[in-house]
Design a protein around this motif. Structure first.
Motif, PDB file in Angstrom:
ATOM      1  N   TYR A 103       0.806  -1.215   0.000  1.00 39.37           N
ATOM      2  CA  TYR A 103       0.000   0.000   0.000  1.00 39.37           C
ATOM      3  C   TYR A 103       0.849   1.279   0.000  1.00 39.37           C
ATOM      4  O   TYR A 103       0.310   2.371   0.028  1.00 39.37           O
ATOM      5  CB  TYR A 103      -0.952   0.013   1.205  1.00 39.37           C
ATOM      6  CG  TYR A 103      -2.080  -0.981   1.064  1.00 39.37           C
ATOM      7  CD1 TYR A 103      -3.197  -0.666   0.294  1.00 39.37           C
ATOM      8  CD2 TYR A 103      -2.025  -2.215   1.681  1.00 39.37           C
ATOM      9  CE1 TYR A 103      -4.227  -1.562   0.151  1.00 39.37           C
ATOM     10  CE2 TYR A 103      -3.050  -3.129   1.546  1.00 39.37           C
ATOM     11  CZ  TYR A 103      -4.155  -2.803   0.786  1.00 39.37           C
ATOM     12  OH  TYR A 103      -5.172  -3.693   0.637  1.00 39.37           O
ATOM     13  N   ALA A 104       2.166   1.124  -0.002  1.00 43.83           N
ATOM     14  CA  ALA A 104       3.026   2.306  -0.083  1.00 43.83           C
ATOM     15  C   ALA A 104       2.750   3.004  -1.413  1.00 43.83           C
ATOM     16  O   ALA A 104       2.304   2.356  -2.374  1.00 43.83           O
ATOM     17  CB  ALA A 104       4.496   1.888   0.014  1.00 43.83           C
ATOM     18  N   PRO A 105       3.007   4.309  -1.498  1.00 46.51           N
ATOM     19  CA  PRO A 105       2.667   5.055  -2.718  1.00 46.51           C
ATOM     20  C   PRO A 105       3.200   4.402  -3.990  1.00 46.51           C
ATOM     21  O   PRO A 105       2.591   4.516  -5.049  1.00 46.51           O
ATOM     22  CB  PRO A 105       3.314   6.411  -2.477  1.00 46.51           C
ATOM     23  CG  PRO A 105       3.348   6.556  -1.002  1.00 46.51           C
ATOM     24  CD  PRO A 105       3.535   5.181  -0.450  1.00 46.51           C
ATOM     25  N   ASN A 106       4.333   3.678  -3.897  1.00 44.51           N
ATOM     26  CA  ASN A 106       4.847   3.041  -5.102  1.00 44.51           C
ATOM     27  C   ASN A 106       4.544   1.536  -5.131  1.00 44.51           C
ATOM     28  O   ASN A 106       5.048   0.823  -5.967  1.00 44.51           O
ATOM     29  CB  ASN A 106       6.347   3.291  -5.226  1.00 44.51           C
ATOM     30  CG  ASN A 106       7.087   2.756  -4.007  1.00 44.51           C
ATOM     31  OD1 ASN A 106       6.450   2.395  -3.018  1.00 44.51           O
ATOM     32  ND2 ASN A 106       8.406   2.696  -4.092  1.00 44.51           N
ATOM     33  N   ILE A 117       2.707  -0.376   9.004  1.00 49.47           N
ATOM     34  CA  ILE A 117       1.896   0.381   8.053  1.00 49.47           C
ATOM     35  C   ILE A 117       1.378   1.678   8.655  1.00 49.47           C
ATOM     36  O   ILE A 117       0.977   2.603   7.949  1.00 49.47           O
ATOM     37  CB  ILE A 117       0.728  -0.498   7.531  1.00 49.47           C
ATOM     38  CG1 ILE A 117       0.162   0.063   6.222  1.00 49.47           C
ATOM     39  CG2 ILE A 117      -0.361  -0.637   8.564  1.00 49.47           C
ATOM     40  CD1 ILE A 117      -0.810  -0.865   5.533  1.00 49.47           C
ATOM     41  N   ALA A 118       1.396   1.753  10.003  1.00 50.77           N
ATOM     42  CA  ALA A 118       0.777   2.903  10.664  1.00 50.77           C
ATOM     43  C   ALA A 118       1.587   4.178  10.488  1.00 50.77           C
ATOM     44  O   ALA A 118       1.038   5.266  10.453  1.00 50.77           O
ATOM     45  CB  ALA A 118       0.574   2.606  12.141  1.00 50.77           C
ATOM     46  N   GLY A 119       2.900   4.028  10.410  1.00 51.09           N
ATOM     47  CA  GLY A 119       3.726   5.223  10.361  1.00 51.09           C
ATOM     48  C   GLY A 119       3.910   5.836  11.739  1.00 51.09           C
ATOM     49  O   GLY A 119       4.829   6.622  11.952  1.00 51.09           O
ATOM     50  N   TRP A 137      -2.118   2.665  -7.449  1.00 53.44           N
ATOM     51  CA  TRP A 137      -3.444   2.857  -8.065  1.00 53.44           C
ATOM     52  C   TRP A 137      -4.328   3.748  -7.189  1.00 53.44           C
ATOM     53  O   TRP A 137      -5.214   4.415  -7.676  1.00 53.44           O
ATOM     54  CB  TRP A 137      -4.134   1.511  -8.287  1.00 53.44           C
ATOM     55  CG  TRP A 137      -3.397   0.641  -9.250  1.00 53.44           C
ATOM     56  CD1 TRP A 137      -2.565  -0.387  -8.957  1.00 53.44           C
ATOM     57  CD2 TRP A 137      -3.384   0.773 -10.662  1.00 53.44           C
ATOM     58  NE1 TRP A 137      -2.033  -0.931 -10.087  1.00 53.44           N
ATOM     59  CE2 TRP A 137      -2.523  -0.239 -11.159  1.00 53.44           C
ATOM     60  CE3 TRP A 137      -3.997   1.645 -11.577  1.00 53.44           C
ATOM     61  CZ2 TRP A 137      -2.262  -0.413 -12.518  1.00 53.44           C
ATOM     62  CZ3 TRP A 137      -3.758   1.462 -12.920  1.00 53.44           C
ATOM     63  CH2 TRP A 137      -2.891   0.449 -13.385  1.00 53.44           C
ATOM     64  N   LEU A 138      -4.068   3.681  -5.893  1.00 54.94           N
ATOM     65  CA  LEU A 138      -4.923   4.448  -4.989  1.00 54.94           C
ATOM     66  C   LEU A 138      -4.456   5.892  -4.871  1.00 54.94           C
ATOM     67  O   LEU A 138      -5.252   6.798  -4.685  1.00 54.94           O
ATOM     68  CB  LEU A 138      -4.932   3.787  -3.603  1.00 54.94           C
ATOM     69  CG  LEU A 138      -5.531   2.377  -3.571  1.00 54.94           C
ATOM     70  CD1 LEU A 138      -5.302   1.718  -2.221  1.00 54.94           C
ATOM     71  CD2 LEU A 138      -7.023   2.432  -3.891  1.00 54.94           C
ATOM     72  N   ALA A 171      -0.917   3.696   3.365  1.00 54.97           N
ATOM     73  CA  ALA A 171       0.248   3.491   4.211  1.00 54.97           C
ATOM     74  C   ALA A 171       0.546   4.756   5.014  1.00 54.97           C
ATOM     75  O   ALA A 171       0.407   5.869   4.504  1.00 54.97           O
ATOM     76  CB  ALA A 171       1.450   3.116   3.363  1.00 54.97           C
ATOM     77  N   TYR A 172       0.948   4.560   6.245  1.00 59.82           N
ATOM     78  CA  TYR A 172       1.327   5.650   7.154  1.00 59.82           C
ATOM     79  C   TYR A 172       0.171   6.594   7.476  1.00 59.82           C
ATOM     80  O   TYR A 172       0.365   7.768   7.733  1.00 59.82           O
ATOM     81  CB  TYR A 172       2.530   6.437   6.606  1.00 59.82           C
ATOM     82  CG  TYR A 172       3.565   5.546   5.976  1.00 59.82           C
ATOM     83  CD1 TYR A 172       4.113   4.490   6.710  1.00 59.82           C
ATOM     84  CD2 TYR A 172       3.981   5.720   4.659  1.00 59.82           C
ATOM     85  CE1 TYR A 172       5.039   3.637   6.128  1.00 59.82           C
ATOM     86  CE2 TYR A 172       4.908   4.873   4.079  1.00 59.82           C
ATOM     87  CZ  TYR A 172       5.437   3.827   4.814  1.00 59.82           C
ATOM     88  OH  TYR A 172       6.339   2.974   4.254  1.00 59.82           O
ATOM     89  N   THR A 173      -1.065   6.063   7.447  1.00 58.40           N
ATOM     90  CA  THR A 173      -2.228   6.864   7.856  1.00 58.40           C
ATOM     91  C   THR A 173      -3.133   5.966   8.707  1.00 58.40           C
ATOM     92  O   THR A 173      -2.927   4.739   8.762  1.00 58.40           O
ATOM     93  CB  THR A 173      -3.065   7.322   6.641  1.00 58.40           C
ATOM     94  OG1 THR A 173      -3.664   6.149   6.059  1.00 58.40           O
ATOM     95  CG2 THR A 173      -2.234   8.046   5.613  1.00 58.40           C
TER      96      THR A 173
END
Lengths: 274, 371, 287
Positions: free
Chosen positions: A115-118, A214-216, A124-125, A133-135
């Motif tokens: 789910y990381a930006p890349n 994943i939380a950041g 796609w999201l 990711a990180y939210t």
């Protein structure tokens, strides 16, 4: 005392109680004892700190929402796996247990990468403006992942023992398929769905391994309660860590009691409407 | 000689055994008969060492049986659902009791094998020795359970509802076979059953139990013909029950009067039990009798069951006659006929309407005339 | 009423609904479960087989593997014996407090893994109950192997017991009573009658227990102290490498754990398929 016919009562019970006492109860007693060291005032200060509140809200709120989502998805997946025949059914059925079997740390880094930006899904999201990711959304995704098998696995045996003739009776009385589902099947499944909900909830509230990656872990935003405990421990604030631990225990017990009350109520409701 | 005395056993909320005493002779075949919850299985389990009484004693000769653990009692037990070891073959099941002996008293491998073979022949299961319990029929499983119990050469064989899980035909065949086996082996055998027919047919003596008490012990014919209590009357066989009252010239019910009064006027009311085959049909008008309406005839092979209604007593009666007598007596549904008991068992009622068993009166008609 | 008789429902709309439901479920399972699993292996092999094998052969990785096996080898048998003892007591005897015992056995499932580790720190840590005493005798539990074992024992305690209790309850004690009357001693009764009847359920419980023991992260993370090569189990090694941006290394070790998970799932499915009725209806496992 009455003689016991089968042997080993003293040995088995004695061993079980001693082991349980040493491994579980004694340590939990230490938790309660250490927590009491903080005092009432300290407890209030700790629990009313904005950061604590935010973390508890995320852990509990996220877990409740995740468990609700799992009830819906679990119902869909359980229904499809029990009722329909299609190629690969067994494989997918076995796959349901993956979140049980996959170590949480592995799940955590895999979900984060995904789910990381890349990542495969993140890319796609991202254009849609959805950041996972990180939210807090990432926390929620990880909680859905770890709680997923509970609803499906509690539902499956009940679904397969559900008598088809009740549905057929409903249909012979002229009910539409969706009416049969919402008026006949769902009420009968309600207690089971609640059990699954409770199990998924209990799991997600305390979840650590799959969430922290994943939380950041941004304070006040995506920081979960178990992480706060770890941080307190790292600062050698034993009493604070213990108090938070007790608070989490009580919170999850409270939730479970609530669910079991709800369950009793729905059981009666199901019996009456059945 | 097995001597059970004053056994009490209480489970949460109910008295399973209430002051039970019983002695069992060597070589005897005893049936414990009663409805479910009467305490018969509890009694059997106490003998097996699988349960213990709250008070009372069990002596086997001089030996205090209750102080002997189950595994040293030399007992063979056949469980209700057989309790065969599902992971062992028939042979291994039968040999189990021998293989678990301490090595000092354990027979050699070949001895065990020989004994198992002998038992397999005896219970007619040759060739099935390598099967697992799940691969056997109900009757076969029961015989494996029996062979397993006999393998340890017990002094006492206990059987808990041995035929309970079998269908009717297998049941009758197996129980004759069991009776023969008992006579051949000369063991003391005790079996629990709720089926009175089974108990009466199989046992030397029957102990009828109810609510944790023994109501009557005796040979089958005595139990059937001279029931000691109203419970035994009603539990064994079919029976018609009605009330009798004392009038100026003795007891009577409707037009029928048993002659005499053994109680010498002490009681005014009694309850009478008459078996269906004790009802005399088409009684000549010279004798006292009831006028009954024949409502229906149920023909069951050699016997016909008649459904009668006596209007004067507002009483439904059941009578049994041989089928061949139906035409001889000219019986037809819908007719009226005169009926009267040929024999009856009566219990007087005390002031509160409780039957007094010790005052039982077994009455027979003075001049029994064939029906 | 002259409502027309309902003819047989037309098949195709329903079949479309079925197809849509199946598709939805499969898409979800694929995206949500299969994809994370695939990611592990893809990331691990991103730079090819060579670097992957290198990453696994590093001494830290090897010692993490050794430590994980060691912890499981101690914790699983401990909980195996406990599970059998607890199930025997709970299903073969009546005693006061039975329900309470059952609730306590399930307790670790509703405790956060972090708290499971925390309690041992409070007990044996430097400022814990027994900390000073242990310190003066030179015994190290926290930030050492014993702590890892204890925390693992705590979180995996219910697995075996939870498989056995419903099964042994359903089986009843008639066979054991029969063995008793036939003269079997206590141990003969256990090894010759009870154990063969519960063997598959036992294996099933051990399998789940082992998977959790080897994969536990939260509880061991708290008691480990993260001393590389000494107190890092495989999941902790994954975390440390990941946090140091050694992605290939992290996913390489993770892939081993994922393989373990796959083997566990395969054996579990096989057991359910082959011996389903001897394992009996089981509640879903915990964390």
């Amino acid at each position: 005392m009455r003689k016991r016919v089968l042997p080993g009562f003293g040995l088995s019970l004695g061993y079980a109680v001693a082991y349980l006492g040493l491994v579980v109860l004694l340590p939990l007693a230490a938790l309660a004892w250490k927590a009491s060291g903080i005092g009432l005032e300290g407890l209030v200060r700790l629990l009313s700190a904005p950061r604590t509140l935010a973390a508890l809200r995320l852990s509990v709120g996220g877990a409740v929402v995740a468990a609700l989502v799992n009830v819906v998805i679990g119902l869909l997946v359980g229904w499809v796996l029990v009722r329909y025949r299609f190629p690969g059914r067994r494989l997918f059925d076995a796959l349901v247990d993956l979140p049980f079997a996959l170590p949480t740390a592995v799940a955590g880094i895999a979900l984060t990468t995904l789910y990381a930006p890349n990542g495969w899904l993140g890319r796609w999201l991202e254009p849609l403006g959805i950041k996972v990711a990180y939210t807090p959304l990432g926390v929620f995704v990880a909680m859905v992942f770890v709680g997923f098998p509970f609803v499906v696995r509690t539902l499956q045996p009940v679904l397969s023992s559900l008598e088809r003739d009740v549905e057929e009776a409903a249909e012979s009385l002229g009910a539409q398929r969706w009416q049969t589902f919402f008026r006949v099947i769902l009420p009968m499944l309600a207690p089971t769905l609640l059990t699954g909900f409770a199990l998924a909830l209990a799991r997600a509230v305390g979840e650590y391994g799959s969430v922290i990656f994943i939380a950041g872990n941004i304070p006040m935003r995506s920081e979960i309660a178990p992480l706060l405990i770890v941080q307190k421990l790292e600062q050698f604030d034993y009493a604070g860590a213990a108090a938070l631990g007790v608070a989490m225990l009580l919170l999850s017990f409270g939730l479970l009691v609530l669910v079991s009350l709800l369950q009793r109520w729905s059981q009666r409701w199901a019996e009456r409407s059945a | 000689m097995l001597e059970l005395s004053r056994l009490h056993r209480r489970f949460a909320g109910f008295q399973a055994l209430d002051d039970v005493s019983l002695s069992i002779a060597p070589g005897e075949f005893l049936a414990l008969l009663g409805p479910s919850g009467s305490g018969k299985t509890t009694l059997l389990r106490i003998l097996a060492g699988l349960d213990y009484p709250d008070s009372g004693s069990v002596l086997k000769g001089e030996e205090d049986f209750l102080a002997t653990p189950a595994r040293e009692r030399r007992i063979g037990m056949v469980f209700q659902h057989y309790a065969l070891f599902r992971h062992l073959t028939v042979i291994e099941n039968i040999a189990f009791g021998l293989r678990v002996r301490p090595w000092r008293s354990r027979p050699s491998r070949s001895d065990i094998r020989a004994r198992v073979d002998r038992l397999l022949r005896r219970v007619q299961l040759e060739g099935l020795g390598t099967r697992y319990p799940a691969q056997l029929s109900g009757g076969q499983r029961q015989r494996v359970a029996l062979a397993r119990a006999l393998a340890v050469e017990p002094d006492l064989l206990l059987l808990d509802e041995p035929f309970g899980a079998l269908d009717a035909q297998v049941r009758v065949a197996l129980r004759r076979w069991l009776r023969e086996l008992h006579e051949e082996l000369g063991l003391t055998s005790i079996f629990v059953t709720h089926d009175q027919e089974e108990a009466l047919e199989l046992a030397d003596r029957v102990a009828v139990m109810n609510n944790g008490r023994i109501e009557q012990v005796g040979p089958p014919e005595v139990i059937y013909q001279q029931p000691a209590t109203p419970f035994v009357c009603e539990f064994i066989g079919k029976v018609n029950r009605f009330a009798v009252r004392r009038h100026a010239d003795g007891f009577a019910a409707g037009g029928w009067m048993p002659d005499g009064d053994p109680w010498h006027g002490r009681f005014t009311e009694a309850v009478a039990y008459v078996r269906p085959e004790q009802l005399r049909l088409a009684v000549p008008s010279s004798l006292p009798a009831w006028l009954a309406h024949l409502r229906h005839i149920y023909l069951a092979g050699g016997v016909a069951h008649l459904d009668l209604y006596v209007a004067s007593l507002d009483l439904a009666l059941e009578a049994d006659v041989a089928s061949e007598d139906l035409s001889r007596l000219g019986l037809q549904a819908g007719m009226e006929l005169r009926v009267a008991p040929r024999g009856a068992v009566l219990f007087p009622l005390d002031g509160k309407g409780v039957p007094l068993c010790e005052e039982r009166w077994i009455w027979h008609a003075r001049s029994p005339v064939a029906a | 009423m002259s409502a027309p008789l309902r003819s047989r429902p037309v098949a195709w709309p329903r079949r479309v609904v079925h197809a849509v439901l199946i598709l939805l479920a499969l898409v979800f399972l694929t995206l949500f479960l299969l994809l994370p699993l695939a990611t592990v292996f893809v990331e691990a092999l991103r730079q090819g087989l060579g670097p992957y094998l290198e990453a696994i052969k590093e001494p830290e990785a090897l010692s993490a593997i050794r430590l994980t096996l060691l912890v499981a080898v101690i914790a699983v048998p401990m909980n195996l014996v406990f599970g059998i003892a607890a199930a025997w007591a709970m299903t073969r005897f009546e005693f006061r407090g039975k329900a309470l015992l059952g609730a306590f056995i399930d307790l670790p499932f509703s405790v956060s893994p972090v708290v499971s580790g925390l309690v041992y720190v409070l007990l044996f840590g430097a400022r814990g109950w027994f900390g000073p005493w242990l310190d003066s005798h030179g015994i190290k539990i926290i930030f050492a192997v014993p702590g890892l074992v204890l925390a693992t024992m705590f979180v995996t305690l219910p697995f075996v017991a939870r498989e056995l209790i419903p099964l042994m309850q359903a089986q009843g004690s008639e066979e054991e009573e029969a063995a008793r009357v036939l003269g079997a001693s206590g141990w003969q009764l256990f090894f010759r009658v009870t154990l063969p009847n519960i063997r598959w359920a036992l294996l099933y419980g051990v399998l789940l227990c082992n998977a959790r023991a080897m994969g536990e992260f939260g509880a061991v993370s708290v008691v480990s102290g993260h001393i590389r090569g000494l107190t890092t189990t495989m999941p902790l090694e994954v975390e440390m490498r990941y946090n140091e941006y050694e992605y290939v290394g992290a996913f390489a070790v993770a892939s081993l754990l994922a393989l373990l998970a796959l083997v566990t799932l395969a054996v579990k499915t096989l057991l359910e398929w082959r011996y389903g009725d001897e394992i009996a209806a089981h509640a879903p496992g915990g964390h």
